[in-house]
Design an enzyme around this catalytic site. Structure first.
Site, mmCIF file in Angstrom:
data_model
loop_
_atom_site.group_PDB
_atom_site.id
_atom_site.type_symbol
_atom_site.label_atom_id
_atom_site.label_comp_id
_atom_site.label_asym_id
_atom_site.label_seq_id
_atom_site.Cartn_x
_atom_site.Cartn_y
_atom_site.Cartn_z
ATOM 1 N N GLU A 261 15.621 5.921 18.864
ATOM 2 C CA GLU A 261 16.445 6.264 17.698
ATOM 3 C C GLU A 261 17.392 7.424 18.006
ATOM 4 O O GLU A 261 18.503 7.471 17.486
ATOM 5 C CB GLU A 261 15.566 6.606 16.486
ATOM 6 N N HIS B 57 20.482 5.918 19.498
ATOM 7 C CA HIS B 57 21.393 5.394 18.470
ATOM 8 C C HIS B 57 22.147 6.540 17.795
ATOM 9 O O HIS B 57 23.356 6.498 17.637
ATOM 10 C CB HIS B 57 20.598 4.674 17.369
ATOM 11 N N GLY C 110 0.785 -1.232 0.000
ATOM 12 C CA GLY C 110 0.000 0.000 0.000
ATOM 13 C C GLY C 110 0.811 1.273 0.000
ATOM 14 O O GLY C 110 0.281 2.352 0.237
HETATM 15 P P1 ADP Z 1 1.449 -1.219 -3.467
HETATM 16 O O1 ADP Z 1 1.582 -1.597 -4.914
HETATM 17 O O2 ADP Z 1 2.694 -0.646 -2.895
HETATM 18 O O3 ADP Z 1 0.863 -2.271 -2.589
HETATM 19 P P2 ADP Z 1 -0.572 0.523 -4.514
HETATM 20 O O4 ADP Z 1 0.169 1.285 -5.532
HETATM 21 O O5 ADP Z 1 -1.390 -0.605 -4.985
HETATM 22 O O6 ADP Z 1 0.425 0.004 -3.389
HETATM 23 O O7 ADP Z 1 -1.448 1.544 -3.663
HETATM 24 C C1 ADP Z 1 -2.817 1.387 -3.544
HETATM 25 C C2 ADP Z 1 -3.505 2.730 -3.615
HETATM 26 O O8 ADP Z 1 -3.145 3.529 -2.501
HETATM 27 C C3 ADP Z 1 -3.115 3.549 -4.820
HETATM 28 O O9 ADP Z 1 -3.904 3.220 -5.927
HETATM 29 C C4 ADP Z 1 -3.388 4.961 -4.338
HETATM 30 O O10 ADP Z 1 -4.756 5.261 -4.392
HETATM 31 C C5 ADP Z 1 -3.021 4.892 -2.864
HETATM 32 N N1 ADP Z 1 -1.633 5.307 -2.633
HETATM 33 C C6 ADP Z 1 -0.640 4.559 -2.086
HETATM 34 N N2 ADP Z 1 0.491 5.271 -1.975
HETATM 35 C C7 ADP Z 1 0.252 6.479 -2.483
HETATM 36 C C8 ADP Z 1 1.034 7.666 -2.672
HETATM 37 N N3 ADP Z 1 2.331 7.729 -2.307
HETATM 38 N N4 ADP Z 1 0.446 8.747 -3.232
HETATM 39 C C9 ADP Z 1 -0.839 8.707 -3.601
HETATM 40 N N5 ADP Z 1 -1.630 7.629 -3.456
HETATM 41 C C10 ADP Z 1 -1.117 6.532 -2.900
HETATM 42 ZN ZN ZN Z 2 17.308 0.148 17.740
#
Ligand code: ADP
Ligand code: ZN
Length: 475
Positions: free
Chosen positions: A311, A314, A91
């Site tokens: 942290e 560290h 995500g």
């Molecule tokens: P992953 O592939 O890393 O599991 P995804 O690209 O499938 O994550 O993310 C799922 C959804 O979460 C995206 O379609 C978007 O709506 C939202 N999302 C995740 N990270 C971001 C980001 N950095 N900026 C904007 N939207 C994001």
């Molecule tokens: Zn540590």
């Protein structure tokens, strides 16, 4: 032949035919289903749709240029990566980022998932990889995206090729295809995984996925960007305090933030409100964290505070004992390497490893737990030091048992001793413990003497979540 026998035989034949035909049909259906995914091949996503992840975007921008103008690179005989591996928590926007890469470069986007290859009919996996690449090559420039690459690219048991295994066949097909297209084809393969540590090394070699980009959970600044992005998209009240929401969403991924704002929008619609307001978001927040491993806000705040002191410990002790090793980055957001973390400048590979250096290294590893103890009391230390303890124990054992650096045990290798003299290793236990205890006491002294400095770092960490070298220099 009696007529009932004829009927029975015909029945059996129909039955066999039926099973056979059905099987073939469902296999065909499976292939079609998989192909459909691959055909989904345009991307309107742009880097503007990805918030945060500034460094990763920077790195991918270069690849956009490479896809657009491969000749430019060819003139210098520069080898650009054929494969880019995006790794990090679920995500965090890895898929989104790959789509944006294709969108920015204006080329087709072919997406598959490693997990689709797992329960597939024998031989289909490798065939499907070949079809995928054939299609991409026909399109000319393109981005091929393989999500969950770990499903086909797990470390091989025993380290040798076992060609019989379906997973190996799929992986080999992928590696063959990747070495099969030329550097200036404008095709880039992007793979994503949550678990880089499980990947077969064959995948990470030059000419394969040799550019590896960590996609991290968003820090406070990045969360503000993501919040703003979705609040703007979703028609929200402009009085919403994004700073406060950024605090509330500590440890959230981008996907969780998107989901939060979406839930808030649904609440707003249900109430026939004009816009999303802070109440919608707060109520949505409770729904969203109920379905995840997220702690409640009070626990999260406490966790963040303790991690900051940990942290800071560290970081401070590292600067204090090893000023020659720069602390490049200190963060309290979990990464693939564990909860929070500090990045030291990499010392030269041929650096001489001395006894003094090993002791300092051990001290820095202990400093997290020591800081927790100094600021929160002996009984309130957390499990956050688990990884530090693992590493320091292992180093301390080598110090005594392998490197002969402990004065009381002396110049001996304890593995050899145990082997040849058939004795147990218990005798070195006390030396290891003594070394650790002495250093722990020293680190405690350093942190107590510099309480205010460590606290200053911790407070800044609570505020910013990520600190760089220059922030530490100011302190
Ligand atoms: P992953 O592939 O890393 O599991 P995804 O690209 O499938 O994550 O993310 C799922 C959804 O979460 C995206 O379609 C978007 O709506 C939202 N999302 C995740 N990270 C971001 C980001 N950095 N900026 C904007 N939207 C994001
Ligand atoms: Zn540590």
């Amino acid at each position: 032949m009696e007529s009932y026998q004829v009927i029975a035989i015909i029945g059996v034949l129909i039955f066999i035919y039926f099973i056979f035909f059905r099987n073939k049909k469902s296999a065909q259906k499976e292939i079609n289903k998989l192909n459909e995914v691959e055909y989904n091949s345009t991307s309107n996503t742009k880097f503007n749709d990805v918030a945060g992840n500034y460094e990763a975007k920077e790195s991918l921008l270069e690849i956009v240029d490479f896809i657009k103008k491969p000749d430019k690179y060819k003139r210098f005989n520069a080898r650009m990566p054929k494969g880019v591996l995006l790794y990090g928590a679920p995500g965090t926007g890895k898929t989104l980022m790959a789509k944006a890469l294709a969108g920015e470069a204006g080329v087709p986007f072919y997406a598959v998932s490693g997990s689709d290859f797992v329960q597939i009919y024998a031989g289909l996996g490798a065939g499907r990889i070949r079809t995928l690449f054939k299609k991409a090559k026909k399109a000319g420039k393109s981005v091929i995206f393989i999500d969950e690459i770990d499903a086909i690219g797990k470390k091989r048991v025993g380290g040798n090729m076992r060609g019989s295994d379906e997973g190996d066949r799929t992986l080999n097909a992928l590696l063959t295809e990747m070495s099969g297209f030329s550097d200036d084809s404008g095709i880039v393969v992007v793979a994503a995984t949550n678990r880089i540590d499980t990947l077969d090394n064959a995948l990470l070699r030059p000419g394969r996925f040799d550019r590896q980009i960590e996609i991290m959970l968003p820090d406070r600044n990045a969360r503000k960007d993501i919040l703003n992005l979705y609040l703007e998209k979703r028609n929200s009240d402009d009085k919403i305090d994004v700073d406060k929401l950024a605090d509330l969403t500590v440890y959230f991924s981008g996907a969780m933030i998107e989901n939060l704002i979406n839930e808030a929008a649904l609440l707003a619609i249900r109430e026939s409100s004009e816009k999303i307001n802070i109440n919608h978001i707060e109520n949505a927040y409770l729904n969203v964290i109920a379905g995840t491993e997220q702690k409640n806000p009070t626990d999260n705040k406490r966790q963040k505070e303790i991690t900051s002191y940990h942290e800071a410990g560290h970081a401070f002790v590292s600067r204090y004992l090893m000023p020659e090793n720069k602390v490049i980055r200190v963060s309290i957001i979990p990464t693939s390497k564990g909860a929070g973390g500090y990045t030291l400048s990499t010392p030269g590979e041929n650096e001489v490893v001395t006894k003094a250096k090993i002791k300092k290294q051990l001290s820095v590893l202990m400093a997290g737990r020591v800081a927790e103890e100094v600021f929160f009391g002996k009984d309130n230390v957390t499990i956050g030091a688990q990884n530090d303890i693992e590493r320091s124990t292992s180093i301390a054992i080598d110090y005594v048992a392998k490197y002969g650096m402990d004065e009381s045990t002396g110049f001996v290798n304890f593995n050899v001793m145990a082997d040849k003299l058939n004795m147990s290793l218990n005798s070195i236990e006390s030396s290891i413990k003594k070394l650790i205890d002495e250093l722990y006491f020293e680190v405690m002294h350093i942190i107590e003497k510099n309480r205010d400095k460590v606290e200053e770092i911790a407070k800044l960490l609570i505020e910013k979540e990520v600190l760089y070298e220059s922030d530490l220099n100011n302190i």
